[in-house]
Design an enzyme around this catalytic site. Structure first.
Site, PDB file in Angstrom:
ATOM      1  CE  LYS A 184     -22.942 -19.273  -5.583  1.00  0.00           C
ATOM      2  NZ  LYS A 184     -24.359 -19.458  -5.827  1.00  0.00           N
ATOM      3  NE  ARG A 208     -25.689 -12.822  -8.352  1.00  0.00           N
ATOM      4  CZ  ARG A 208     -24.721 -13.066  -7.466  1.00  0.00           C
ATOM      5  NH1 ARG A 208     -24.121 -14.259  -7.455  1.00  0.00           N
ATOM      6  NH2 ARG A 208     -24.354 -12.146  -6.591  1.00  0.00           N
TER       7      ARG A 208
END
Length: 289
Positions: A238, A272
């Site tokens: 991210k 995840r």
């Protein structure tokens, strides 16, 4: 409202043990689980186009399992900023026989389907999925939550802005933890009333939040949902991690694992991730401390 105020909530029922019922298979979350990412998209930000045919998808799913994943999260549509918007029909076309092929060849795998469409959920359920992973919280398709309820599958509820068009609009919140918990409180009540009982919470890293707020979410992860539901953390590759460092999405493993370890110590039950083998080392380190 500070994290200390959150602690005073009467709903604070922190639990060290959770399990979810996946198509009759009881999955123990007393030890953290790894969800490996399988993108079927040509335009995902870090692995677009690598696994969007049946053979390569099956090979990658097998690798994810060997590396330590217990859940394979299949995504037929990229949700990165400026990604191509697809219909449910196109999602189903991309999925093809991939779900049923993985279930046949790798029966030990739990399959999570990453979609915000009711019709895609119905297709996936008929193909054998075990979990619904919906970034929209049922906000992008009015039939979504009813479709999930019909499947009786676990549901991953993510915090996000209320529409597809606004999901990546950056908002600075007065208190991100309070805001996300208010959303979770309202949405879990709605889900429970519909009969969706196996709920997993995802605070929504990478969706419409400042870098500062996302770092605060890491620091205060233990307070999300007051411990009443299992917590999923999805921070793999991210931008709130790599952009401030001047690095790329593929060059932040060390920093990501430090953050993974931090949220594991705060009760996170599912990570995840793209890099399953590295995250597995982090979980092993956590379990041995």
């Amino acid at each position: 409202m500070s994290a200390n105020n959150v602690l005073l909530s009467p709903f604070n029922t922190f639990q060290n043990f959770h399990s979810i019922n996946c198509n009759g298979r009881l999955v123990d979350l007393s030890s953290p689980q790894l969800m490996g990412i399988l993108n079927l998209t040509p335009d995902s930000f870090s692995d677009g186009g690598k696994f969007n045919d049946e053979k390569s998808a099956l090979q990658h799913a097998e690798k994810l399992l060997k590396d330590g994943a217990s859940i394979i999260d299949i995504g037929p549509q990229s949700t990165r900023p400026n990604a191509e918007f697809l219909s449910s029909e196109e999602e189903v076309r991309r999925l093809g026989n991939i779900i049923s092929s993985i279930k046949k060849e790798l029966p030990e795998a739990l399959i999570s389907l990453d979609t915000f469409y009711a019709e895609t959920v119905k297709f996936g359920f008929n193909e054998g999925i075990d979990i619904v992973n919906d970034i929209s919280g049922g906000q992008f398709d009015e039939n979504m939550l009813d479709a999930v309820a019909e499947t009786n599958l676990p549901y991953i509820l993510m915090h996000v802005n209320p529409s597809y068009q606004t999901m990546h609009e950056i908002t600075s919140f007065a208190d991100i933890t309070l805001t996300v918990n208010q959303y979770f409180s309202k949405k879990t009540d709605e889900l429970l009333k519909k009969g969706i009982k196996d709920i997993i919470l995802d605070p929504g890293f990478g969706f419409g939040k400042t870098v500062e707020d996302q770092m605060k979410m890491i620091d205060e992860a233990e307070f999300f949902g007051f411990g009443s539901f299992p917590l999923l953390i999805g921070i793999s590759r991210k931008s709130f991690i790599y952009k401030p460092l001047g690095k790329s999405a593929l060059n932040i493993n060390e920093e990501t694992q430090k953050l993974h370890l931090k949220v594991l110590h705060q009760g996170a039950k599912i990570l995840r991730v793209h890099d399953v083998a590295e995250a597995k080392k982090t979980i092993d380190e956590f379990l041995n401390t």
